[in-house]
Design a protein around this motif. Structure first.
Motif, PDB file in Angstrom:
ATOM      1  N   ARG A  83       8.812  21.456 -46.818  1.00 43.29           N
ATOM      2  CA  ARG A  83       8.243  22.493 -45.949  1.00 43.29           C
ATOM      3  C   ARG A  83       7.722  23.706 -46.726  1.00 43.29           C
ATOM      4  N   VAL A  84       7.963  23.754 -48.036  1.00 38.87           N
ATOM      5  CA  VAL A  84       7.532  24.897 -48.837  1.00 38.87           C
ATOM      6  C   VAL A  84       6.010  24.883 -48.968  1.00 38.87           C
ATOM      7  N   THR A 104       9.492  35.362 -52.368  1.00 36.73           N
ATOM      8  CA  THR A 104       9.293  34.999 -50.965  1.00 36.73           C
ATOM      9  C   THR A 104       8.789  33.564 -50.912  1.00 36.73           C
ATOM     10  N   VAL A 105       9.517  32.721 -50.187  1.00 41.82           N
ATOM     11  CA  VAL A 105       9.166  31.314 -50.031  1.00 41.82           C
ATOM     12  C   VAL A 105       8.644  31.138 -48.607  1.00 41.82           C
ATOM     13  N   THR A 106       7.344  30.900 -48.500  1.00 45.38           N
ATOM     14  CA  THR A 106       6.725  30.688 -47.194  1.00 45.38           C
ATOM     15  C   THR A 106       6.819  29.213 -46.859  1.00 45.38           C
ATOM     16  N   THR A 107       7.269  28.957 -45.632  1.00 42.03           N
ATOM     17  CA  THR A 107       7.455  27.576 -45.192  1.00 42.03           C
ATOM     18  C   THR A 107       6.682  27.333 -43.899  1.00 42.03           C
ATOM     19  N   ALA A 108       6.629  26.092 -43.516  1.00 39.05           N
ATOM     20  CA  ALA A 108       6.029  25.719 -42.238  1.00 39.05           C
ATOM     21  C   ALA A 108       7.102  25.868 -41.161  1.00 39.05           C
ATOM     22  N   ALA A 110       8.575  28.542 -37.885  1.00 41.52           N
ATOM     23  CA  ALA A 110       8.343  29.682 -37.009  1.00 41.52           C
ATOM     24  C   ALA A 110       9.297  30.834 -37.330  1.00 41.52           C
ATOM     25  N   ALA A 111      10.375  30.560 -38.048  1.00 45.97           N
ATOM     26  CA  ALA A 111      11.356  31.598 -38.398  1.00 45.97           C
ATOM     27  C   ALA A 111      10.852  32.520 -39.497  1.00 45.97           C
ATOM     28  N   GLY A 112       9.736  32.163 -40.119  1.00 44.94           N
ATOM     29  CA  GLY A 112       9.171  33.016 -41.158  1.00 44.94           C
ATOM     30  C   GLY A 112       9.659  32.634 -42.544  1.00 44.94           C
ATOM     31  N   PRO A 113       9.248  33.418 -43.535  1.00 45.05           N
ATOM     32  CA  PRO A 113       9.569  33.082 -44.927  1.00 45.05           C
ATOM     33  C   PRO A 113      11.019  33.377 -45.286  1.00 45.05           C
ATOM     34  N   ASP A 141       2.396  17.403 -46.698  1.00 41.25           N
ATOM     35  CA  ASP A 141       1.551  18.590 -46.827  1.00 41.25           C
ATOM     36  C   ASP A 141       2.224  19.854 -46.302  1.00 41.25           C
ATOM     37  N   ALA A 142       3.527  19.861 -46.153  1.00 44.90           N
ATOM     38  CA  ALA A 142       4.324  21.030 -45.758  1.00 44.90           C
ATOM     39  C   ALA A 142       3.930  21.587 -44.401  1.00 44.90           C
ATOM     40  N   THR A 143       3.554  20.727 -43.475  1.00 35.54           N
ATOM     41  CA  THR A 143       3.213  21.213 -42.144  1.00 35.54           C
ATOM     42  C   THR A 143       4.076  20.532 -41.110  1.00 35.54           C
TER      43      THR A 143
END
Length: 143
Positions: A83-84, A104-108, A110-113, A141-143
């Motif tokens: 998910r990264v 900051t690790v942005t993921t797919a 809704a809770a945010g990074p 593809d982390a989506t």
């Protein structure tokens, strides 16, 4: 760094409460209000950073990134490597003064990074490289 951040915020609050007490409080109560503001703000400035430090944790495995943070409301997050999406580094002025960095690790999600704060700059750079390599190894593809 957390001591300085909290200390500055507590100082601003203490000064504001002190000014309000002097301007608005009755004579006998005025100095008790000032003293109470100083005691409460000093206690917060000493206790909160230590409490945050005891709670703040992070770990990276082959499969996921784990974080735990917060001092009043505590949050535990797990982000699978699949998910990264992005890994970012940031330094505010105070963090730069202390040589610290936030990853900051942005993921797919809704809770945010996920945020990992207060890392020494070399540790943060190595962590960003490690997370990027591990995320690239995972199919999808982390989506």
């Amino acid at each position: 760094m957390w001591h300085v951040e909290t200390g500055v915020a507590a100082l601003v609050v203490a000064v504001g409460l002190g000014v309000a007490a002097v301007l608005l409080g009755p004579d006998g109560l005025r100095w008790w209000l000032v003293a109470l503001a100083v005691v409460v703000c000093t206690t917060v400035a000493v206790v909160v950073p230590r409490w945050r430090y005891r709670v703040h944790r992070w770990e990276v495995s082959a499969d996921a990134v784990y974080t735990q943070r917060g001092w009043w409301a505590q949050e535990r997050r797990i982000a699978p490597m699949s998910r990264v999406q992005t890994v970012d580094l940031a330094q505010g002025p105070l963090a730069r003064l202390f040589g610290l960095t936030t990853v900051t690790v942005t993921t797919a999600s809704a809770a945010g990074p996920l945020r990992i704060e207060g890392l020494d700059r070399p540790v943060a750079l190595a962590l960003a490289d490690e997370l990027t390599r591990k995320a690239d190894l995972v199919e999808g593809d982390a989506t």
